[in-house]
Design an enzyme around this catalytic site. Sequence first.
Site, PDB file in Angstrom:
ATOM      1  N   LYS A  42      -9.826 -24.908  77.529  1.00  0.00           N
ATOM      2  CA  LYS A  42      -9.437 -25.041  78.936  1.00  0.00           C
ATOM      3  C   LYS A  42     -10.559 -24.484  79.809  1.00  0.00           C
ATOM      4  CE  LYS A  42      -5.545 -23.980  82.069  1.00  0.00           C
ATOM      5  NZ  LYS A  42      -4.301 -23.204  82.213  1.00  0.00           N
ATOM      6  N   SER A 100      -0.602 -25.939  84.229  1.00  0.00           N
ATOM      7  CA  SER A 100      -1.955 -26.283  84.609  1.00  0.00           C
ATOM      8  C   SER A 100      -2.813 -26.789  83.460  1.00  0.00           C
ATOM      9  CB  SER A 100      -2.639 -25.061  85.210  1.00  0.00           C
ATOM     10  OG  SER A 100      -2.792 -24.031  84.239  1.00  0.00           O
ATOM     11  N   SER A 134       1.915 -22.562  81.953  1.00  0.00           N
ATOM     12  CA  SER A 134       0.803 -23.520  81.898  1.00  0.00           C
ATOM     13  C   SER A 134       0.377 -23.933  80.501  1.00  0.00           C
ATOM     14  CB  SER A 134      -0.406 -22.953  82.642  1.00  0.00           C
ATOM     15  OG  SER A 134      -0.176 -22.998  84.024  1.00  0.00           O
TER      16      SER A 134
END
Lengths: 503, 99, 498
Positions: free
Chosen positions: C77, C152, C176
């Site tokens: 990420k 996210s 997330s």
Amino acid sequence: MSALTYEDVISKYEPVLGLEVHVELNTHSKMFCGCSTIFGAEPNTQTCPVCLALPGALPVVNEKAIESTILIGLALNCSIAPFSRFARKNYFYPDMPKNFQISQYDEPICVNGYVDVEIDTDEGPQSFRIEIERVHMEEDTGKSLHVGGATGRIHGADYSLLDYNRAGIPLVEIVTKIVPGTGKYAPEVAKAYVAELRDILRALGVSDVKMEQGSLRCDANVSLRLIGSDVLGTRSETKNVNSLRSVERAVRGEMIRHAERLNKGEKVVQETRHFQEDTGLTRSGRSKEKAEDYRYFPEPDLVPVTPDAKWIETLRAGLPERPSLRRKRLQEQWSVPDKEMAAMINADVLNIVEETVLLGADPTKARSWWLGEISRLANEKEVAISELAITAKDVAEIVSLVAQGELTDKLARQVVEGVIAGEGTPAQVISARGIKVVNDDGALMAAIEKVCSEQSETADKVRNGHLPAAGALIGAVMKETKGQADAARVRELLLGHLGQAAN
Amino acid sequence: MSSLSRDDVANLARLARIEMTDQELENLTTEFGVILNAVARVQEVATTDVPATSHPLALTNIFRSDVVIPSLTPEEALSGAPASEEQRFRVPQILGEEA
Amino acid sequence: MINNSAAQMSQDLVSGATTSVALTQAHLDRIAEVDDKVHAFLHVDTQGALEQAALVDAARARGEKMGPLAGVPLALKDVLVQKGVPTTCGSKILEGWRPPYDSTVVTNLKNAGVVILGKTNMDEFAMGSSTENSAYGPTHNPWDLTRIPGGSGGGSAAALAAFQAPLAIGTDTGGSIRQPAAVTGTVGVKPTYGGVSRYGLVAFSSSLDQAGPCARTVLDTALLHEVIAGHDPKDSTSINAPVPQVVAAAKNGEVKGMKIGVVKELNGDGYQAGVRQRFEESLELLAKAGAEIVEVSAPNFEYALAAYYLIAPSECSSNLARFDAMRYGLRVGDTDGASAESVMNMTREVGFGREVKRRILLGTYALSSGYYDAYYGSAQKVRTLITQDFNSAFEKCDVMVSPTCPTTAFKIGEKANDPLAMYLNDIATIPVNMAGIGGMSLPCGIAPEDGLPVGFQIMSPVMQDQRMYSVGAALEAALLSKWGAPLLSLAPSLGGAA
């Protein structure tokens, strides 16, 4: 300039002080990261993701900084909080990389202490108690260099260059409660407080306390109230006060400035003011009317500090003697006149003189070497005494050799010079330079006879009772013996040789 | 009272250093009315007898030793700088007080 | 080859059936093939990945002792810094920034020989539940490209679901990791707060953020968990204790005698019918496997969302202050005579997206003097109440369970203009972050009404992460024998060779 005198001010108003002192600790590494704290390094060579606030970096507290802060708190008679926390103080400024400062807010590590300071008053020495509200930890900012514009100052600069070497150096802020009741002595009390604080911090060994390098900085809050009133006046906060003398001047200057405004019926503006070293006056800075809202909240990247009693007591047990008490004790023990004592403190030789005395030297001799010849040589070389290559042990040895008659004062000075020149210990200098008191009367007599025959006219004058002429002959003998003779013994032998009794 | 005026929002933007367009301020003022209403629910149960939790862990006294570790090189430190000069970060003129 | 589990890939690397270079190349090819549709990646580090793969192959050839995931590719990420590799956090304000240091997670991955393929897309600074808030465009859900992949960490989850990587790293502040896992039919774990170092994780909300493992199976997730977890002296909030034995738990998958607490408040109204149906079926399977199902109550969970939307914005308003155009990242408006302040203001206006600005201002307000007690202070009290709810519930059960999200993946754009509706996606995941405990989401079926994956959430007490792996593995095994094939075999092929 107004005609208002200081006497006018104090006849009508009572000053109320508040002092905030920032101290840079002398830890090896920064408050929250492992970067070095050495002063004067090349720009941005002592920075890392943490102190540059690169995305993702996290702080970790320097244990030594906590210890130093607790020591300061203990030395200032504070209570040490069993639970304290760091908080973020949020405001934007380019010299502060995170745009928040990690500080402490409502949970500081030390609270409620005091310092007693003594000043000379018209009625003799008088003691004032300065109450300490809090001692807390925070971090320093980077340094900016303003480029362009006429003065190199921030106003009118075209742009600025930032060096973050100083960013994150541990700072301790020491805040007093309001200090009323100092009357006309407010400036002296302020100065004495900062001086006492400096001495305490130096004795603790937690900071370099160099005001000129900014490792000790003072903000002076001053307000006035009408004598007899218990309503506090509006205060101004003067920053940039970078010497003890400036502390005194700034407080005095602000008292007069406030009084002038008040007398004219004007209000004192609550604001930050900047002390001008050259004029002794202050200049208006940022007005605090549009106060920043710092939005303090507990720093979520750090955990609380909860020093246990054992840790605190260990630190307390290691506290040094309070400097003011120590000075009194030493002055008494060594029977030093006030003026000499002040000279030693000014020259910052008290520690080394004490060390020399502890090694067996006579206090008066030790003092006179450090304050006299050695200070003179340091001045000549434009370095601090502490930077000279001579130690307490060297001086103690030299004092002892003189006492034993192994060295004359003059020879001893040569030895001191040799040690400072890096030629080794006193013994090494003596042997390398072949320095020795000539005690052999036979050798001295040979020199005396030689000089008397070379300068027979002078010798005759002495024979005829004109004793002052002996000086020239003694000098010549000393020269002949390369200064290694004991001048008193030379005089004695010479006068005997020329039929005059030594007196 | 959980409502903010447009000026309140503009002041928040000033504190947060975000230049906002009139349209943005307008929108946010409306949105904040709704959002603040929703979040103000915390006050229903946040009575004085409830202690605050600022952190999920009960850790204390986490320290590092006072040991110097190598810094970044100045080149690394300045590698992301929008502008630099004389091994320093170059920034626009600072309209602040004398440091 | 790319459809295998990471554990299988690892076995093939050990047996010599394949090499890390070949495996890495296969994934790079897959990315090249499908990522224009999915947009899971913001940056693909082709060269770095192949170099790392070659190093691992060489080390293995020399007979060096290798970790279980050595040579297996992973998607990272874009909120975790990797030295020299662009890190944007999905924001314009960091465009082009190459960090001069590695996050501890990345250091651990590198030490374990894991091959990092690239950086995945995300909601800007991890603020969002759909990845629509990325400044670089949304990620699409491989199950239905018109839908969101969650957020996210939508990029990481989509990369797994699209077989672009067998492993991924996510971060979870309010869900997330788990919510994207739920809506993409993958597995995601938020470890106990402090279990994985936050050093080098670009902070959104420091007291809530936690990095964690994502994969397609519970065992793969556990293997990755053990690689990235552990004490880190660079993170003051890192727990100095042995890592929970999650791999062993995932391998055993034993739930006999365990008490599983169903959270009364995280079900019912507001939860999609298909979500509830799959959740109930899963409970039955767990009961069949020997677990005891009990009901637990957490009355204060209903305040979690409100507290979260005060705490996270407050912390982010401070954490994101460093993005000021002075030392790195975007600088806007630096014209002659402009002041630092105006450059900061303009850069932050242009560099931050709408949701980020909204939260910064909300947090600025919640912390401001006069409002602190009413907002931030009250939210902290709610945090205490939620933790107390968990503590009393865990007296009655070993783990707690709920649907991960109220609904399956919604359409891109559907909730973009309704922040409150968007925030509701995290209603079941947020309490876990508030209390700092562990949480897992794993797929538990397809909602009949829309054919989209449903997530099952398991919550375990602080530093008892192994419990959720035990339950997760047991449920996964029961579901697999019921379905006959992994859920992701039902996902569209995206026209690739998978």
